[in-house]
Scaffold this motif. Sequence first.
Motif, PDB file in Angstrom:
ATOM      1  N   ILE A 133       0.947  -1.029  -0.030  1.00  0.00           N
ATOM      2  CA  ILE A 133      -0.130   0.033   0.005  1.00  0.00           C
ATOM      3  C   ILE A 133       0.775   1.322   0.011  1.00  0.00           C
ATOM      4  CG2 ILE A 133      -1.661   1.478   1.285  1.00  0.00           C
ATOM      5  CD1 ILE A 133      -3.012  -1.301   2.164  1.00  0.00           C
ATOM      6  N   TYR A 171       8.508   8.892  -1.002  1.00  0.00           N
ATOM      7  CA  TYR A 171       7.061   9.210  -0.577  1.00  0.00           C
ATOM      8  C   TYR A 171       6.395   7.669  -0.163  1.00  0.00           C
ATOM      9  CZ  TYR A 171       7.376  13.926  -2.301  1.00  0.00           C
ATOM     10  OH  TYR A 171       7.911  15.158  -2.342  1.00  0.00           O
ATOM     11  N   GLY A 172       6.678   6.764  -0.587  1.00  0.00           N
ATOM     12  CA  GLY A 172       6.262   5.201  -0.170  1.00  0.00           C
ATOM     13  C   GLY A 172       6.788   4.908   1.218  1.00  0.00           C
ATOM     14  N   VAL A 188       1.138   3.945  -2.850  1.00  0.00           N
ATOM     15  CA  VAL A 188       0.760   5.617  -2.595  1.00  0.00           C
ATOM     16  C   VAL A 188       2.011   6.476  -3.123  1.00  0.00           C
ATOM     17  CG1 VAL A 188       0.581   7.155  -0.626  1.00  0.00           C
ATOM     18  CG2 VAL A 188      -0.721   5.123  -0.686  1.00  0.00           C
ATOM     19  N   ALA A 224       4.859   7.036   3.646  1.00  0.00           N
ATOM     20  CA  ALA A 224       3.374   6.685   3.651  1.00  0.00           C
ATOM     21  C   ALA A 224       3.632   4.946   4.720  1.00  0.00           C
ATOM     22  CB  ALA A 224       2.843   6.057   2.437  1.00  0.00           C
ATOM     23  N   ILE A 276       1.670   9.311  -5.863  1.00  0.00           N
ATOM     24  CA  ILE A 276       2.241  10.807  -5.622  1.00  0.00           C
ATOM     25  C   ILE A 276       3.360  11.060  -6.292  1.00  0.00           C
ATOM     26  CG2 ILE A 276       3.424  12.206  -3.801  1.00  0.00           C
ATOM     27  CD1 ILE A 276       2.006  10.453  -1.596  1.00  0.00           C
TER      28      ILE A 276
END
Length: 87
Positions: free
Chosen positions: A10, A70-71, A14, A74, A18
């Motif tokens: 997940i 960014y993962g 994400v 997250a 992004i």
Amino acid sequence: MLSARTNLVIALAVGALISAVLLVLEPLTDFAFLWLEWPGISAAYFFGGAVGGSTSLGIAICWVVNALIYGLSALVILSAFKVLREA
């Protein structure tokens, strides 16, 4: 409960979303959000620019690095939510 592997998938999805949105928004916003892409741009310049790579390779490197950055962010947020739910 979501497993660690599910949280990782997940988070990477994400991060990829992004990163893709940031790449699409670049020309539309006259590069107003370019500061959000500096990790990927720096990596693309370092790896792609050092060997004289193509622009497409630089964009791909930028997208992958930003997706990972960014993962990871997250993943940290998802892990924090998991810990708060268990408490």
